[in-house]
Design an enzyme around this catalytic site. Structure first.
Site, short mmCIF file in Angstrom:
data_model
loop_
_atom_site.label_atom_id
_atom_site.label_comp_id
_atom_site.label_asym_id
_atom_site.label_seq_id
_atom_site.Cartn_x
_atom_site.Cartn_y
_atom_site.Cartn_z
N SER A 1 -24.87 19.36 -38.41
CA SER A 1 -24.72 17.94 -38.05
C SER A 1 -25.61 17.53 -36.90
O SER A 1 -25.97 16.36 -36.77
CB SER A 1 -23.25 17.65 -37.71
OG SER A 1 -22.78 18.54 -36.72
N GLU B 1 -17.26 2.76 -27.74
CA GLU B 1 -16.58 3.70 -26.85
C GLU B 1 -17.36 5.00 -26.92
O GLU B 1 -18.00 5.30 -27.93
CB GLU B 1 -15.14 3.93 -27.34
CG GLU B 1 -14.97 4.98 -28.47
CD GLU B 1 -15.66 4.62 -29.79
OE1 GLU B 1 -15.98 3.43 -30.00
OE2 GLU B 1 -15.90 5.55 -30.59
N LYS C 1 -24.94 11.05 -36.02
CA LYS C 1 -24.27 9.84 -35.54
C LYS C 1 -25.15 8.59 -35.68
O LYS C 1 -24.65 7.49 -35.82
CB LYS C 1 -23.84 10.01 -34.09
CG LYS C 1 -22.62 10.91 -33.95
CD LYS C 1 -21.99 10.75 -32.58
CE LYS C 1 -20.68 11.51 -32.50
NZ LYS C 1 -20.89 12.98 -32.45
C1 LIG Z 1 -19.96 13.91 -32.58
C2 LIG Z 1 -20.44 15.09 -33.29
C3 LIG Z 1 -19.64 15.76 -34.24
C4 LIG Z 1 -18.21 15.38 -34.52
O1 LIG Z 1 -18.04 14.12 -35.05
P1 LIG Z 1 -17.61 13.89 -36.58
O2 LIG Z 1 -17.24 12.45 -36.60
O3 LIG Z 1 -16.48 14.80 -36.87
O4 LIG Z 1 -18.80 14.19 -37.41
C5 LIG Z 1 -20.17 16.83 -34.93
N1 LIG Z 1 -21.44 17.25 -34.70
C6 LIG Z 1 -22.24 16.65 -33.79
C7 LIG Z 1 -23.62 17.17 -33.59
C8 LIG Z 1 -21.77 15.56 -33.05
O5 LIG Z 1 -22.57 14.97 -32.15
#
Ligand SMILES: *Cc1c(COP(=O)(O)O)cnc(C)c1O
Length: 413
Positions: A375, A108, A86
Site C-alpha cells: 500500500s 482529519e 491514499k
Molecule cells: C494509512 C495507510 C494504511 C491504512 O489505511 P487503510 O485505510 O486501511 O488502507 C495502510 N498503508 C499505508 C501505506 C498507509 O499510509
C-alpha cells in the site's frame, strides 16, 4: 454498494441532524459523478499524469524462491505519487468537491499520511486546504506537518481531549456542519457515515481493477490476495472486483502490535472487537470496559486505529475475508526480507500484509499464486526503522543532526 448505507448490520449514518443535509448532498453528487463519463475521464487522466497509474504488478521471483511456496506478486501501490494509495481517494474526492462547486477542503489526520495526500491533491487541483490534527500528533509527526505546509495547506492544531485523531475528527465535523456550503470534508478511509465507505472504496477500487487486468496479462489467476487493514481503504479497494465471488482467498492483515491485551494491538477482527456506534457509523471497535474507544498500539501509525470499515467488518463476519493479526516484530522481519530479496522497502503498514503473504504462500505451496498489495513505500518510516534496526549509530546520527541544525542556525545569524 451498500444497501441504504448498510453492509449487513454495519455502516449507516449516525450523525447529528446538522450533518444529514451535507451527507445527502454528497451522496447524490457522488452517484451522479459515477455515471458522468467526463468526470470518470478526468479521474483517469489525473491518475495517469499525476499519480503515475497504473502502478506495476511485479513478480517477486527471489522472494518466492526463498519462501519455497506459492508465487508471490506485489502490487506496487507505493510507487504512486506521494508514496501510498491514499492519494487515489484524496484526488477522487477533491475532484468530486470541485464538481460540486466547493472551494475549500477540510480533512482529519492522525499520523499525517492522509493529511499529506489531501494537501497534495488540493495543491494539484487549486483548492484551499485545512487539515485538523491533534496537537499531540503534531508534536509526534513533524515530518508530515512539514510536507503539508510545503504543499500550502493550513495544519490546524486541535487542543481538546487527548489531542489526537478522534479529537481531530470531531473538530473537522464541527467545521463541516458550519461551512458545508463551500467546504467538502475529505475523509481518509473506508469508514465514517454513509456515503463515505462506498465512495472511498470506489476511488480505491482502481488498485483491484488494475490488478485484475495485469494478472490476466501475465496469464495467471490469483489464489489469494493480501492487504493490510487500518480503516480498510487499501484492502477494500484492492479486493473489490472479487468480493462477490468465492475465489480467490481474501486476507486482511491487522496490527497484532506487541501481542494480546488491552492497548497492546489494534486487531479488531479476531474476536476482541465489539459492536458499537462511533464516529458516525456502526462497526466493530476495540473498546474498554466502559465502552469507550481503546488506546491501541502498532509499530505502524496507519494501522493504529480502534475501528474498522463497516464493509470489512461485515465481510469478516460472513467469512469472505479472513483476518490475521501480525505482530510488530513479524512486520519488521517481512520488511527486511523483501528489502533483501526484492529491493523493495514496504511501508510498515504494508509490511503486515507482506508477513501475512509469506504465511499464506507457504501454506498454499508451489503452483499457486499470491498477490500482496504494497500500500505504501517505507521511506516515511525511517525514524522508526532507523531506531529499530540501525542500532547505536542511528542514535549518533540523530544527535549529530541536532548539532548540525544548531550550527546552521548560528551560521545564518
Ligand atoms: C494509512 C495507510 C494504511 C491504512 O489505511 P487503510 O485505510 O486501511 O488502507 C495502510 N498503508 C499505508 C501505506 C498507509 O499510509
Amino acid at each position: 454498494m451498500s444497501h441504504s448505507g448498510f453492509f449487513g448490520e454495519y455502516g449507516g449514518r449516525y450523525v447529528a441532524e446538522v450533518l444529514k443535509q451535507p451527507l445527502e448532498e454528497l451522496e447524490q453528487a457522488f452517484s451522479s459523478a459515477l455515471s458522468d463519463t467526463s468526470f470518470l475521464q478526468e479521474l483517469q487522466d489525473i491518475g495517469q499524469d499525476y499519480i503515475g497509474r497504473p502502478t506495476p504488478l511485479m513478480p517477486a521471483h527471489r522472494a518466492s524462491k526463498a519462501t519455497g511456496g506459492a508465487d508471490i506478486w506485489v502490487k506496487l501501490e507505493g510507487l504512486a505519487n506521494t508514496g501510498a494509495h491514499k492519494i487515489n481517494n484524496a484526488i477522487g474526492q477533491a475532484l468530486l468537491a470541485k464538481r460540486m462547486g466547493k472551494t475549500r477542503i477540510i480533512a482529519e489526520t492522525g499520523a499525517g499520511q492522509h493529511g499529506v495526500a489531501t494537501a497534495a491533491a488540493c495543491a494539484r487541483l487549486g483548492l484551499e486546504c485545512v487539515v485538523f490534527m491533534g496537537a499531540e500528533d503534531i508534536r509526534r509527526q513533524r515530518p508530515n506537518v512539514h510536507w503539508m505546509t510545503l504543499y500550502g495547506a493550513e495544519v490546524r492544531p486541535v487542543e481538546t481531549g487527548s489531542q489526537t485523531l478522534k479529537d481531530a475528527v470531531n473538530a473537522a465535523l464541527r467545521d463541516w456542519s458550519a461551512r458545508w456550503g463551500d467546504t467538502h470534508y475529505l475523509l481518509g478511509s473506508a469508514l465514517g457515515p454513509s456515503p463515505f465507505p462506498d465512495m472511498v472504496r470506489e476511488f480505491q477500487s482502481v488498485i483491484g481493477k488494475e490488478t485484475q487486468i495485469q494478472a490476466a496479462q501475465a496469464q495467471f489467476q490469483p489464489d489469494a490476495l493480501v492487504a493490510c487493514v487500518g480503516g480498510g481503504s487499501n484492502a477494500i479497494g484492492f479486493f473489490s472486483p472479487w468480493i462477490d465471488q468465492v475465489h480467490p482467498l481474501l486476507i486482511g492483515a491487522e496490527a497484532g502490535g506487541r501481542g494480546r491485551g488491552v492497548g497492546a494491538h489494534a486487531a479488531r477482527m479476531d474476536g476482541e472487537g465489539q459492536k458499537a456506534v462511533a464516529q458516525g457509523y456502526k462497526s466493530l471497535f476495540l473498546t474498554d470496559e466502559d465502552g469507550q474507544l481503546q488506546a491501541t498500539h502498532s509499530i505502524s501509525a496507519g494501522l493504529d486505529y480502534p475501528g474498522i470499515g463497516p464493509q470489512l467488518a461485515h465481510l469478516g463476519q460472513s467469512g469472505r475475508i479472513q483476518f490475521q493479526a501480525i505482530r510488530d516484530d513479524e512486520a519488521l522481519e517481512a520488511l527486511q526480507f523483501f528489502a533483501r530479496h526484492e529491493g523493495l522497502i514496504f511501508a510498515l503498514e504494508s509490511a503486515h500484509a507482506a508477513a501475512a503473504a509469506l504465511h499464506i504462500a507457504r501454506e498454499l505451496g508451489p503452483g499457486k499464486s499470491v498477490v500482496v498489495n504494497m500500500s505504501g513505500r517505507g521511506d516515511k518510516d525511517v525514524f522508526i526503522t532507523g531506531s529499530a534496526l540501525g542500532g547505536e549509530t542511528w542514535g549518533h546520527f540523530l544527535s549529530d543532526e541536532t548539532r548540525r541544525f544548531e550550527a546552521r542556525k548560528e551560521g545564518q545569524k
